[in-house]
Scaffold this motif. Sequence first.
Motif, PDB file in Angstrom:
ATOM      1  N   ALA A 103       0.817  -1.218   0.000  1.00  0.00           N
ATOM      2  CA  ALA A 103       0.000   0.000   0.000  1.00  0.00           C
ATOM      3  C   ALA A 103       0.850   1.266   0.000  1.00  0.00           C
ATOM      4  CB  ALA A 103      -0.922  -0.004   1.223  1.00  0.00           C
ATOM      5  N   ASN A 104       2.159   1.138  -0.222  1.00  0.00           N
ATOM      6  CA  ASN A 104       3.027   2.309  -0.205  1.00  0.00           C
ATOM      7  C   ASN A 104       2.589   3.305  -1.278  1.00  0.00           C
ATOM      8  OD1 ASN A 104       5.361   4.072  -0.768  1.00  0.00           O
ATOM      9  ND2 ASN A 104       6.458   2.714   0.626  1.00  0.00           N
ATOM     10  N   PRO A 105       2.310   4.556  -0.902  1.00  0.00           N
ATOM     11  CA  PRO A 105       1.817   5.532  -1.891  1.00  0.00           C
ATOM     12  C   PRO A 105       2.845   5.894  -2.955  1.00  0.00           C
ATOM     13  CG  PRO A 105       2.305   6.616   0.199  1.00  0.00           C
ATOM     14  CD  PRO A 105       2.413   5.143   0.459  1.00  0.00           C
ATOM     15  N   ASN A 106       4.114   5.599  -2.711  1.00  0.00           N
ATOM     16  CA  ASN A 106       5.161   5.907  -3.680  1.00  0.00           C
ATOM     17  C   ASN A 106       5.475   4.735  -4.603  1.00  0.00           C
ATOM     18  OD1 ASN A 106       5.535   8.441  -2.406  1.00  0.00           O
ATOM     19  ND2 ASN A 106       6.875   7.480  -0.885  1.00  0.00           N
ATOM     20  N   LYS A 107       4.820   3.619  -4.376  1.00  0.00           N
ATOM     21  CA  LYS A 107       5.104   2.414  -5.156  1.00  0.00           C
ATOM     22  C   LYS A 107       4.782   2.632  -6.627  1.00  0.00           C
ATOM     23  CE  LYS A 107       2.318  -1.062  -5.201  1.00  0.00           C
ATOM     24  NZ  LYS A 107       1.484  -2.236  -4.872  1.00  0.00           N
ATOM     25  N   ASP A 108       5.637   2.128  -7.506  1.00  0.00           N
ATOM     26  CA  ASP A 108       5.385   2.249  -8.932  1.00  0.00           C
ATOM     27  C   ASP A 108       4.125   1.465  -9.304  1.00  0.00           C
ATOM     28  OD1 ASP A 108       5.860   1.219 -11.923  1.00  0.00           O
ATOM     29  OD2 ASP A 108       6.997   3.062 -11.610  1.00  0.00           O
ATOM     30  N   PRO A 109       3.277   2.025 -10.149  1.00  0.00           N
ATOM     31  CA  PRO A 109       2.021   1.345 -10.497  1.00  0.00           C
ATOM     32  C   PRO A 109       2.205   0.014 -11.212  1.00  0.00           C
ATOM     33  CG  PRO A 109       2.337   3.332 -11.816  1.00  0.00           C
ATOM     34  CD  PRO A 109       3.348   3.370 -10.731  1.00  0.00           C
ATOM     35  N   LEU A 110       3.382  -0.228 -11.793  1.00  0.00           N
ATOM     36  CA  LEU A 110       3.625  -1.518 -12.431  1.00  0.00           C
ATOM     37  C   LEU A 110       3.782  -2.648 -11.416  1.00  0.00           C
ATOM     38  CD1 LEU A 110       6.065  -0.492 -15.287  1.00  0.00           C
ATOM     39  CD2 LEU A 110       3.771  -1.446 -15.570  1.00  0.00           C
ATOM     40  N   VAL A 111       4.068  -2.298 -10.158  1.00  0.00           N
ATOM     41  CA  VAL A 111       4.164  -3.308  -9.107  1.00  0.00           C
ATOM     42  C   VAL A 111       2.766  -3.507  -8.540  1.00  0.00           C
ATOM     43  CG1 VAL A 111       5.278  -3.974  -6.934  1.00  0.00           C
ATOM     44  CG2 VAL A 111       6.523  -2.575  -8.604  1.00  0.00           C
ATOM     45  N   ARG A 112       2.046  -4.472  -9.117  1.00  0.00           N
ATOM     46  CA  ARG A 112       0.671  -4.715  -8.707  1.00  0.00           C
ATOM     47  C   ARG A 112       0.428  -6.224  -8.701  1.00  0.00           C
ATOM     48  NH1 ARG A 112       0.425  -7.614 -12.753  1.00  0.00           N
ATOM     49  NH2 ARG A 112       0.227  -6.897 -14.878  1.00  0.00           N
ATOM     50  N   PRO A 113      -0.496  -6.707  -7.902  1.00  0.00           N
ATOM     51  CA  PRO A 113      -0.707  -8.152  -7.785  1.00  0.00           C
ATOM     52  C   PRO A 113      -1.106  -8.780  -9.118  1.00  0.00           C
ATOM     53  CG  PRO A 113      -1.870  -6.957  -6.052  1.00  0.00           C
ATOM     54  CD  PRO A 113      -1.407  -5.940  -7.035  1.00  0.00           C
ATOM     55  N   PHE A 114      -0.610  -9.981  -9.335  1.00  0.00           N
ATOM     56  CA  PHE A 114      -1.052 -10.783 -10.472  1.00  0.00           C
ATOM     57  C   PHE A 114      -0.911 -12.246 -10.085  1.00  0.00           C
ATOM     58  CE2 PHE A 114       3.465 -10.200 -10.996  1.00  0.00           C
ATOM     59  CZ  PHE A 114       3.937 -11.353 -11.614  1.00  0.00           C
ATOM     60  N   GLU A 115      -1.364 -13.126 -10.922  1.00  0.00           N
ATOM     61  CA  GLU A 115      -1.385 -14.542 -10.575  1.00  0.00           C
ATOM     62  C   GLU A 115      -0.405 -15.335 -11.423  1.00  0.00           C
ATOM     63  OE1 GLU A 115      -5.310 -16.127 -10.746  1.00  0.00           O
ATOM     64  OE2 GLU A 115      -6.078 -14.820  -9.144  1.00  0.00           O
ATOM     65  N   LEU A 116       0.268 -16.278 -10.768  1.00  0.00           N
ATOM     66  CA  LEU A 116       1.112 -17.262 -11.440  1.00  0.00           C
ATOM     67  C   LEU A 116       0.842 -18.621 -10.819  1.00  0.00           C
ATOM     68  CD1 LEU A 116       4.690 -15.659 -11.709  1.00  0.00           C
ATOM     69  CD2 LEU A 116       3.024 -15.929 -13.545  1.00  0.00           C
ATOM     70  N   THR A 117       0.809 -19.642 -11.631  1.00  0.00           N
ATOM     71  CA  THR A 117       0.726 -20.993 -11.096  1.00  0.00           C
ATOM     72  C   THR A 117       2.110 -21.409 -10.594  1.00  0.00           C
ATOM     73  OG1 THR A 117       1.295 -22.058 -13.193  1.00  0.00           O
ATOM     74  CG2 THR A 117      -1.044 -21.535 -12.801  1.00  0.00           C
ATOM     75  N   GLU A 118       2.175 -22.489  -9.858  1.00  0.00           N
ATOM     76  CA  GLU A 118       3.462 -22.979  -9.366  1.00  0.00           C
ATOM     77  C   GLU A 118       4.392 -23.328 -10.522  1.00  0.00           C
ATOM     78  OE1 GLU A 118       4.728 -22.987  -6.273  1.00  0.00           O
ATOM     79  OE2 GLU A 118       2.907 -21.833  -5.858  1.00  0.00           O
ATOM     80  N   SER A 119       3.846 -23.919 -11.576  1.00  0.00           N
ATOM     81  CA  SER A 119       4.695 -24.264 -12.718  1.00  0.00           C
ATOM     82  C   SER A 119       5.186 -23.006 -13.429  1.00  0.00           C
ATOM     83  CB  SER A 119       3.939 -25.171 -13.689  1.00  0.00           C
ATOM     84  OG  SER A 119       2.809 -24.514 -14.232  1.00  0.00           O
ATOM     85  N   GLU A 120       4.374 -21.961 -13.474  1.00  0.00           N
ATOM     86  CA  GLU A 120       4.814 -20.710 -14.084  1.00  0.00           C
ATOM     87  C   GLU A 120       5.895 -20.042 -13.248  1.00  0.00           C
ATOM     88  OE1 GLU A 120       0.931 -19.140 -16.576  1.00  0.00           O
ATOM     89  OE2 GLU A 120       0.959 -18.882 -14.385  1.00  0.00           O
TER      90      GLU A 120
END
Length: 381
Positions: free
Chosen positions: A335-352
């Motif tokens: 939730a850091n207000p200075n965090k770059d917007p490209l750092v956002r949650p996404f999903e990966l499987t274990e194999s990925e």
Amino acid sequence: MFRAWKVSAALGALLLVGCGGDEGAPPPTPYAWKLPAGFPEPFVPADNPMSDAKVELGRHLFHDKRLSGNGTMACVSCHEQARAFSDGKPTPRGSTGDHVARNSPGLANVAYLATYTWANPLLETLETQALVPLFNEFPTELGVTPRLEEVFQRLRDDVKYPELFRAAFPDAAEPVDRETIVKALASFQRTLLSGGSPYDRYLQGEREALTPEARRGMELFFGERAECYHCHSGRHLSNSFRSKDSVLPNMQFFNNGLYDVDGKGAYPLDNPGLFEFTQRAEDQGRFRVPQLRNVELTAPYMHDGSIATLEAVIDHYVAGGRNVTEGPFVGDGRANPNKDPLVRPFELTESERADLVAFLKSLTDVEFTRDARFANPWEEP
């Protein structure tokens, strides 16, 4: 007092280092670069043209503990060849035991960076960077400042150094001095070029150089789901880049959501990132993006070595930052207000996840870690 101001003594020493060339002298013979396939010629300051003699002198100095004030550490103490010139520690200690707040980065292809150290916009060349570990006193790293003349005399008294310095700087009135040491170290570091990894061979047309897992990981790395390439871009996998033909060096610093100790974007006091130079709140936690060459060998990761493995680094980015739940730096970096917007949650499987790690390991250049041109000359028969 922030560390930015504490390094002022080291940066001030730059004023004592000659910045101009010898006007009227004939141009030097062009240096014969041994560039990996596809690599551009690095940027080199006009007042420190490359030469084989400077590189060889720099190699000796890089591996010599006599270059520290108390004779206990060398540059290689924090930059080991087997670890792609990193040291395997979260953060190092200097020659007198001082804690150094930032992780020792690997030096592969360091010639191509636009700025040096993790968050200092003032250090635009390897020559200016070398002043910090040599002469900085807060914290002390190599600790040369209080024993400068003693260090010079150690080198002058050595059997090999007088000839090495004269060959590298034949026109210098006093070959062994601050300027020649700094220039020789920078020249050696510019030759630490790594371009023989499986990934490099793949780019050169050897399609079987990458395993199927690594190829799938490469697609993720350069794809729009993981989006790693937005910051780790180009042949050298960092958006901090400068070559001989660069019009302007690419200086960028980013916050990746590692901390938020006050809920307003603050990072630990001894590691606030670009903020220590600009004093702008939005620069809290902004650091230069590291190159990923040989990243498998340069653990632990981040500017403070606080993430131990590649798998944990991927978890950090999949989560969109790090939530610190215990210890002195509690806070939700996601939730850091200075965090770059490209750092956002996404999903990966274990194999990925495993595929992405396989790609990152394909950046390992084993021959670079064994190249005799970079090895300790004092151990040669």
